[in-house]
Design a protein around this motif. Structure first.
Motif, short mmCIF file in Angstrom:
data_model
loop_
_atom_site.label_atom_id
_atom_site.label_comp_id
_atom_site.label_asym_id
_atom_site.label_seq_id
_atom_site.Cartn_x
_atom_site.Cartn_y
_atom_site.Cartn_z
N ALA A 294 -25.57 -11.71 -43.57
CA ALA A 294 -26.07 -10.40 -43.98
C ALA A 294 -25.07 -9.73 -44.93
CB ALA A 294 -26.29 -9.52 -42.76
N ALA A 295 -25.54 -8.67 -45.59
CA ALA A 295 -24.69 -7.94 -46.53
C ALA A 295 -23.83 -6.89 -45.84
CB ALA A 295 -25.57 -7.27 -47.59
N LEU A 296 -24.10 -6.64 -44.54
CA LEU A 296 -23.35 -5.62 -43.81
C LEU A 296 -22.55 -6.25 -42.69
CD1 LEU A 296 -26.10 -2.86 -43.47
CD2 LEU A 296 -24.25 -2.96 -45.16
N ARG A 297 -21.49 -5.53 -42.28
CA ARG A 297 -20.68 -6.01 -41.17
C ARG A 297 -21.48 -5.98 -39.88
NH1 ARG A 297 -15.43 -2.89 -38.67
NH2 ARG A 297 -17.11 -1.72 -37.65
N PRO B 230 -19.27 -9.41 -43.58
CA PRO B 230 -20.43 -9.94 -44.33
C PRO B 230 -20.06 -11.19 -45.13
CG PRO B 230 -19.60 -7.90 -45.32
CD PRO B 230 -18.90 -8.05 -44.01
N GLY C 85 -28.29 -10.27 -39.84
CA GLY C 85 -28.38 -8.82 -39.88
C GLY C 85 -29.43 -8.25 -38.96
N ASN D 188 -22.16 -14.88 -40.59
CA ASN D 188 -22.88 -13.65 -40.90
C ASN D 188 -23.37 -13.73 -42.34
OD1 ASN D 188 -23.90 -11.10 -41.22
ND2 ASN D 188 -21.92 -10.04 -41.16
N GLN E 168 -24.61 -2.58 -31.92
CA GLN E 168 -25.22 -1.61 -32.82
C GLN E 168 -26.71 -1.87 -32.99
OE1 GLN E 168 -22.30 -2.03 -36.16
NE2 GLN E 168 -22.54 0.19 -36.28
N SER E 169 -27.07 -3.10 -33.31
CA SER E 169 -28.47 -3.43 -33.60
C SER E 169 -29.22 -3.92 -32.37
CB SER E 169 -28.53 -4.52 -34.67
OG SER E 169 -27.99 -5.74 -34.19
N ALA F 21 -16.44 2.67 -38.48
CA ALA F 21 -15.90 1.50 -39.17
C ALA F 21 -14.37 1.45 -39.09
CB ALA F 21 -16.35 1.48 -40.62
#
Length: 483
Positions: A250-253, A180, A227, A248, A201-202, A138
């Motif tokens: 989602a709750a995450l970067r 996020p 996400g 975005n 990443q995903s 990060a």
């Protein structure tokens, strides 16, 4: 450059120097890397490249990093690499957690990989010894996060010197993190082909065609990221200026790598497999004696096993062992057998192999390279001859057999073992050998450079039935040192 924890380094380096004998200056080169190397040079180290760059043997380099990991100076990871993009798709800190299924959003491919194909074992300096930015992804810049942390830098287009990373960068139209609950805007110019986006990443991705007459006014393309997946607001866009708005939710970067694939790339039915510098595969590591000794707790999930495309398995046995036990008595005969086990283990390790297990008076060994197994077999007979000349009667009489092929790595009785037809054939080939002989399968005889190793030795080909093989198979009987 981060500070090195001097006391930890001094203590562990002393441990490593006591663990085994190292060739001159190896320890100093290793310590210099830790102290003076830049952050990237201490991240995902390829021990084969370290050996090449520092003029030491591959075997010693591998042992060096294994001992360093065991002592806590380094951390080992099993990296699943996409063969078509060189992207590190996933990293696992232990063999028992390794998953060989891969998905690459960049190439739009998925599949299974074997331990000895695109699973690279690498080493990163421990954060307790020296803190790197790569220990905290990060904290990385968007460029380092993508190009240094997620892609192998040595991947090349097949048969060329051009790095795939350099070619890819020429098609990239944007890099960004996605905070996020935010909307990120990117402006770029597109040529015909396709616009693709991927979270490295995903592996979530999207793609829209770029076709039609060039646009004068910018096209607005809205993309939503939740996400898990991307969804684009338009089925296609025109060449020319484009504004990409990414929400975005989602709750995450998240992250986004935007690529403008040209038509010639899209026309390929499949992206080619890239060329990589030699690296230590998972299959190679499993066939290392040092790994098996230092990391006995490493296990393969018994429910699945891990595929290996090719391993060479060697079996030995003693001829006349029953008579030897009767003549010497159990204790004396067992002591002699133990000495012969130690001799064989030293020979196997010297030829980049590993003893998998002993079965009574027999030994099963594994090698990642066929030539190493054949060379080890020849040296075993030479060492047994020397052993017998030094000890006199009774003589140890060895019979050896070997075969190469696919297998499955499993954990059986708390031991990393191999399972499958290749094991059965190798054992059967060994049973065909007589005193002081090596029998090898046709598959092993046909492997690259094996024939050259056997020149100067008497060879006799014959047909024999092999367990699990229909009909008969060609086997080669090798009598060392005789023509």
């Amino acid at each position: 450059m981060s500070d090195v924890q001097e006391r930890l380094l001094d203590n562990k380096m002393t441990e490593m120097e006591l663990a085994r004998s190292w060739s001159p200056r190896v320890i100093s080169k290793f310590e210099s890397l830790i102290r003076s190397g830049d952050d990237f040079s201490l991240y995902r180290i390829n021990p084969l490249a370290f050996a090449r760059d520092h003029a030491i043997s591959e075997a010693e380099s591998i042992d060096l990093f294994l001992h360093a990991t065991r002592s806590g100076l380094f951390e080992m990871s099993w990296d699943v690499v996409c063969p078509q993009s060189g992207m590190v798709l996933d990293s696992f800190g232990a063999l028992r957690t390794l998953k060989t299924h891969y998905v690459c959003g960049l190439c739009d491919v998925s599949g299974e990989t074997d331990l000895d194909d695109f699973i690279e074992v690498t080493f990163t300096v421990s954060p307790q010894l020296r803190r790197l930015p790569f220990h905290d992804p990060a904290s990385l810049s968007v460029e380092d996060f993508h190009w240094k942390a997620r892609f192998l830098s040595d991947a090349r287009l097949p048969g060329q010197q051009a790095r795939f990373l350099d070619v890819l960068k020429g098609m990239v139209r944007g890099l960004t993190f996605l905070a996020p609950g935010s909307v990120t805007t990117m402006r770029t110019e597109l040529g015909p082909g396709a616009l693709a986006g991927i979270n490295v990443q995903s592996q979530a991705s999207f793609a829209v065609p770029v076709a039609g007459a060039p646009a004068v006014a910018p096209t607005l393309l809205r993309v939503r990221y939740d996400g898990q997946r991307f969804s684009a607001s338009l089925p296609a866009v025109q060449p020319g200026p484009v504004i990409v708005e990414i929400e975005n939710s989602a709750a995450l970067r998240g992250s986004l790598l935007l690529i403008n694939w040209p038509p010639e790339i899209l026309a390929q039915t499949a992206k080619p497999v890239l060329d990589f510098d030699p690296y230590m595969s998972g299959g190679m590591l499993l066939a290392r004696q040092t790994f098996r000794r230092l990391f006995r707790s490493e296990r393969v999930d018994e429910r699945e096993g891990l595929g290996i495309r090719q391993v060479t398995l060697l079996f030995t046995d003693l001829k006349g062992s029953t008579a030897m036990y009767e003549r010497l008595g159990d204790l004396n005969a067992y002591a002699l057998v133990r000495e012969h086990f130690a001799l064989l283990e030293d020979t196997v390790q010297a030829h980049a192999g590993a003893i998998v297990k002993t079965i009574g008076d027999a030994v099963m060994a594994a090698f990642s390279r066929p030539t190493d197994a054949v060379s080890a077999a020849l040296h075993m007979l030479g060492e047994i001859e020397r052993f017998n000349s030094e000890h006199g009667d009774p003589s140890i009489i060895l019979k050896i057999g070997a075969h190469c092929g696919p297998s499955i790595a499993v954990t059986l009785n708390d031991n990393l073992d191999y399972f499958g037809q290749t094991v059965n054939v190798a054992a059967r080939v060994q049973s065909l050998a007589d005193a002081g002989e090596i029998c090898i399968s046709e598959a092993l005889f046909s492997a690259p450079d094996v024939g050259g190793l056997l020149s100067g030795h008497r060879l006799a080909a014959f047909e024999a039935p092999l367990r699990g093989v229909e009909g008969t198979a060609c086997v080669y009987r090798v009598t060392p040192g005789q023509m």
